[in-house]
Design a protein around this motif. Structure first.
Motif, PDB file in Angstrom:
ATOM      1  N   THR A   2       0.803  -1.222   0.000  1.00 59.05           N
ATOM      2  CA  THR A   2       0.000   0.000   0.000  1.00 59.05           C
ATOM      3  C   THR A   2       0.838   1.275   0.000  1.00 59.05           C
ATOM      4  O   THR A   2       0.305   2.348  -0.297  1.00 59.05           O
ATOM      5  CB  THR A   2      -0.917   0.029   1.238  1.00 59.05           C
ATOM      6  N   LEU A   3       2.112   1.196   0.345  1.00 54.81           N
ATOM      7  CA  LEU A   3       2.914   2.405   0.491  1.00 54.81           C
ATOM      8  C   LEU A   3       2.994   3.221  -0.801  1.00 54.81           C
ATOM      9  O   LEU A   3       2.738   4.435  -0.783  1.00 54.81           O
ATOM     10  CB  LEU A   3       4.308   2.049   1.007  1.00 54.81           C
ATOM     11  N   PRO A   4       3.351   2.641  -1.950  1.00 56.98           N
ATOM     12  CA  PRO A   4       3.438   3.475  -3.168  1.00 56.98           C
ATOM     13  C   PRO A   4       2.096   4.094  -3.553  1.00 56.98           C
ATOM     14  O   PRO A   4       2.038   5.261  -3.967  1.00 56.98           O
ATOM     15  CB  PRO A   4       3.926   2.491  -4.234  1.00 56.98           C
ATOM     16  N   VAL A   5       1.008   3.311  -3.403  1.00 56.36           N
ATOM     17  CA  VAL A   5      -0.306   3.829  -3.787  1.00 56.36           C
ATOM     18  C   VAL A   5      -0.749   4.922  -2.829  1.00 56.36           C
ATOM     19  O   VAL A   5      -1.268   5.974  -3.251  1.00 56.36           O
ATOM     20  CB  VAL A   5      -1.332   2.681  -3.817  1.00 56.36           C
ATOM     21  N   ALA A   6      -0.531   4.722  -1.551  1.00 55.42           N
ATOM     22  CA  ALA A   6      -0.958   5.711  -0.567  1.00 55.42           C
ATOM     23  C   ALA A   6      -0.126   6.989  -0.655  1.00 55.42           C
ATOM     24  O   ALA A   6      -0.643   8.093  -0.467  1.00 55.42           O
ATOM     25  CB  ALA A   6      -0.882   5.123   0.834  1.00 55.42           C
ATOM     26  N   LEU A   7       1.156   6.865  -0.941  1.00 55.66           N
ATOM     27  CA  LEU A   7       1.998   8.052  -1.054  1.00 55.66           C
ATOM     28  C   LEU A   7       1.620   8.924  -2.247  1.00 55.66           C
ATOM     29  O   LEU A   7       1.875  10.129  -2.254  1.00 55.66           O
ATOM     30  CB  LEU A   7       3.469   7.633  -1.163  1.00 55.66           C
ATOM     31  N   GLY A  25       1.014   0.565   7.554  1.00 59.39           N
ATOM     32  CA  GLY A  25       0.621   0.650   6.152  1.00 59.39           C
ATOM     33  C   GLY A  25      -0.067   1.965   5.834  1.00 59.39           C
ATOM     34  O   GLY A  25       0.118   2.523   4.736  1.00 59.39           O
ATOM     35  N   PHE A  26      -0.859   2.484   6.759  1.00 60.04           N
ATOM     36  CA  PHE A  26      -1.446   3.803   6.537  1.00 60.04           C
ATOM     37  C   PHE A  26      -0.743   4.891   7.329  1.00 60.04           C
ATOM     38  O   PHE A  26      -0.860   6.078   7.009  1.00 60.04           O
ATOM     39  CB  PHE A  26      -2.943   3.806   6.896  1.00 60.04           C
ATOM     40  N   GLY A  27       0.021   4.519   8.369  1.00 60.18           N
ATOM     41  CA  GLY A  27       0.669   5.520   9.195  1.00 60.18           C
ATOM     42  C   GLY A  27       1.833   6.202   8.517  1.00 60.18           C
ATOM     43  O   GLY A  27       1.984   7.433   8.594  1.00 60.18           O
ATOM     44  N   ASP A 134      -9.732   3.176  10.524  1.00 61.04           N
ATOM     45  CA  ASP A 134      -9.133   1.914  10.951  1.00 61.04           C
ATOM     46  C   ASP A 134     -10.232   0.985  11.448  1.00 61.04           C
ATOM     47  O   ASP A 134     -11.183   1.440  12.116  1.00 61.04           O
ATOM     48  CB  ASP A 134      -8.105   2.168  12.048  1.00 61.04           C
ATOM     49  N   GLU A 135     -10.088  -0.314  11.169  1.00 58.29           N
ATOM     50  CA  GLU A 135     -11.159  -1.281  11.415  1.00 58.29           C
ATOM     51  C   GLU A 135     -12.437  -0.777  10.737  1.00 58.29           C
ATOM     52  O   GLU A 135     -13.480  -0.576  11.363  1.00 58.29           O
ATOM     53  CB  GLU A 135     -11.378  -1.496  12.912  1.00 58.29           C
ATOM     54  N   ALA A 136     -12.334  -0.601   9.432  1.00 57.68           N
ATOM     55  CA  ALA A 136     -13.390   0.075   8.674  1.00 57.68           C
ATOM     56  C   ALA A 136     -14.709  -0.682   8.728  1.00 57.68           C
ATOM     57  O   ALA A 136     -15.784  -0.057   8.730  1.00 57.68           O
ATOM     58  CB  ALA A 136     -12.942   0.256   7.225  1.00 57.68           C
ATOM     59  N   ASP A 137     -14.674  -2.009   8.744  1.00 54.97           N
ATOM     60  CA  ASP A 137     -15.942  -2.742   8.782  1.00 54.97           C
ATOM     61  C   ASP A 137     -16.721  -2.453  10.057  1.00 54.97           C
ATOM     62  O   ASP A 137     -17.952  -2.430  10.070  1.00 54.97           O
ATOM     63  CB  ASP A 137     -15.683  -4.247   8.634  1.00 54.97           C
ATOM     64  N   MET A 162      -8.612   6.574   3.253  1.00 52.25           N
ATOM     65  CA  MET A 162      -8.063   5.212   3.293  1.00 52.25           C
ATOM     66  C   MET A 162      -8.828   4.394   4.328  1.00 52.25           C
ATOM     67  O   MET A 162      -9.086   4.871   5.440  1.00 52.25           O
ATOM     68  CB  MET A 162      -6.570   5.230   3.637  1.00 52.25           C
ATOM     69  N   LEU A 163      -9.180   3.171   3.950  1.00 60.67           N
ATOM     70  CA  LEU A 163      -9.898   2.239   4.822  1.00 60.67           C
ATOM     71  C   LEU A 163      -9.045   0.988   5.001  1.00 60.67           C
ATOM     72  O   LEU A 163      -8.539   0.444   4.015  1.00 60.67           O
ATOM     73  CB  LEU A 163     -11.254   1.851   4.226  1.00 60.67           C
TER      74      LEU A 163
END
Length: 521
Positions: A2-7, A25-27, A134-137, A162-163
């Protein structure tokens, strides 16, 4: 992954098994997108990009997960001096408001307190560039959905969303797309671990009787190689009761559930992380996202409600490539519920074996030494216990730990000093027939003096005669008596006048004519 996509600033839906590092991963992308004064000095950002308002928001479902994510981001953002603040209920408002006034870059919070501060105009969310659920569900469940929608309406339209969660049903993904712009769905799985559960976690399911479960878990906790253990219950009352029973059996146990104050909940988690307590009994508030190093056993004391809850519970062990053991005790009434979970997760425990605390296969499966009893030997009681961990005063509403002061000795009860009694205690004597029981004669009762009357003032004054009322009928036998009474009146009145008394009132008589006279008239 997820790092390249999130960045790049793209919206992301991230799904991975428990214990795979979703927080970083999101932090890491979130911390990288935050503008700090060092970026302006180095020429990597413009001065107008620098603001004291929060630039990133992370919404989590539980307070325990809020503190954990905050600590992880503080550790990861220490080099860039990113200011991270945790906002959640159970704490005093004043420290959080003061921190917001000084300036914050990243906020991690629960929906209730976020909306509360935003409604009081203490929290400005108009500068947020990145939103993370976080814990999107769980966040998009029916219970949290109205609050999440209100928070999203306070954010800028142009932002990154981001979820992340270990379980992401299709309905939740469809709901999440309403708040996202062309999201990228990333699902990370190992090639040799295609199942929904973690391969490193050994699972055991037993059909157990509710009255034998405390004895079973007491013996399971004495298995060889057992480190830290977490026991999950469905209800808060059961969690408090099991924690108390284990403490009486010699185990260093703590409890985390909704009836405890926030100070007591954090005290139990700190003691568990520090090793002062090796058994944590909790409800599902600690089932999501809690990462404690050294957890080797997870025991489902009661069958979870659904398969998602089961996955998150057993995900507290076997994290980051470590091995763990998950034991589920299924009551007779919970067999249909467990079979639904077993079918949904494609497990091989459709008909659990009937098991008791003395069953040989329980000792063999879990490596419990023979002859183990349900009480921990005194020689093995080496943990400091929950009392060794300080109970922090968080300024909870209503006073120190006002709601749920904790369990047993874990609660810090404040005793008020009361002045000593100054009144002389009442002395009682037991008497029987006018004499005390020990043989001494009881003091005689003194009669109250009679009230003085005008007649008692003169000893010579005779008693006042009682006035008689007579009823006479003409022609009856009472006529002579009436005459006699009439003859006595002068003498009595003379005596009364001689003694100085008032003349008696004249007596009135009523007569009735005979029936013959009435008819003639």
């Amino acid at each position: 992954m997820t790092l390249p996509v999130a960045l790049s600033g793209t919206d992301v839906i991230g799904q991975a098994k428990t214990g795979t590092g979703k927080t970083l991963g999101f932090g890491l992308p979130l911390l990288e997108r935050v503008t700090v004064p060092a970026d302006v000095e180095a020429g990597r950002a413009k001065p107008e990009d620098l603001t004291e308002a929060p630039q990133a928001l992370i919404v989590v479902p539980t307070r325990e997960l809020c503190t954990q994510v905050t600590n992880d981001l503080l550790t990861a953002g220490k080099v860039r001096n990113v200011r991270v603040l945790a906002i959640y209920g159970g704490r005093a408002y004043e420290p959080q408001v003061e921190a917001l006034k000084k300036g914050v870059d990243v906020i991690v919070g629960t929906p209730g307190r976020l909306l509360d501060l935003a409604g009081q105009k203490k929290l400005n969310l108009s500068k947020v560039k990145c939103l993370v659920l976080d814990e999107a569900d769980e966040m998009l469940d029916l219970g949290f959905l109205p609050d999440v929608e209100k928070i999203i309406n306070l954010l800028p339209v142009k932002r990154q969303t981001m979820l992340f969660s270990a379980t992401m049903p299709g309905a939740v993904i469809g709901l999440a797309r309403r708040y996202m712009s062309q999201p990228t769905h990333i699902r990370a799985t190992a090639p040799d671990d295609e199942g929904q559960t973690v391969r490193n976690t050994a699972q055991f399911v037993y059909r157990a009787h509710s009255m034998d479960k405390p004895e079973m878990i007491s013996r399971i906790l004495q298995a060889e190689g057992r480190g830290l253990a977490m026991i999950f219950c469905r209800t808060k009352r059961t969690a408090a009761d099991i924690a108390e029973q284990l403490e009486k059996r010699g185990f260093a146990s703590g409890a985390v559930h909704g009836d405890l104050g926030q100070g007591a909940r954090e005290q139990a988690l700190r003691a568990f992380r520090n090793g002062k307590v090796d058994v944590l009994v909790c409800t599902d508030v600690a089932a999501r996202g809690i990462d404690v190093e050294g957890v080797t056993h997870v025991i489902n004391y009661q069958t979870p409600e659904e398969e998602k809850t089961y996955l998150h519970r057993i995900g507290r062990t076997g994290r980051a490539g470590n091995k763990g053991t998950a034991i589920t005790l299924v009551d007779w009434d919970d067999i249909p519920r467990w079979q639904l979970i077993n079918k949904a997760l494609e497990l091989d425990f459709n008909d659990p074996a009937e098991t008791y605390s003395s069953s040989p296969h329980l000792f063999t499966d879990l490596g419990i030494p023979e002859g183990t009893k349900g009480v921990l030997p005194r020689a093995e009681r080496t943990r400091a216990g929950l009392d060794a961990e300080e109970l922090e005063d968080l300024g909870e509403p209503g006073g120190r730990n006002a709601r749920g002061r904790g369990r047993g000795k874990a609660a810090a009860t404040v005793t008020e000093e009361r002045p000593a009694r100054t009144r002389t205690p009442r002395q009682r004597r037991r008497t029987r027939g006018g004499a005390e029981v020990d043989g001494t004669e009881a003091p005689a009762k003194t009669e109250a003096p009679a009230a003085e009357t005008p007649a008692a003032e003169s000893a010579d004054a005779p008693a006042k005669p009682r006035r008689r009322r007579t009823r006479t009928r003409s022609g009856g036998d009472s006529a002579p008596a009436a005459a006699t009474t009439t003859e006595q009146q002068p003498a009595e009145s003379a005596a009364g006048s001689a003694e100085g008394e008032a003349k008696p009132r004249r007596r009135r008589t009523r007569t009735r004519k005979p029936a013959g006279e009435q008819s003639e008239s």
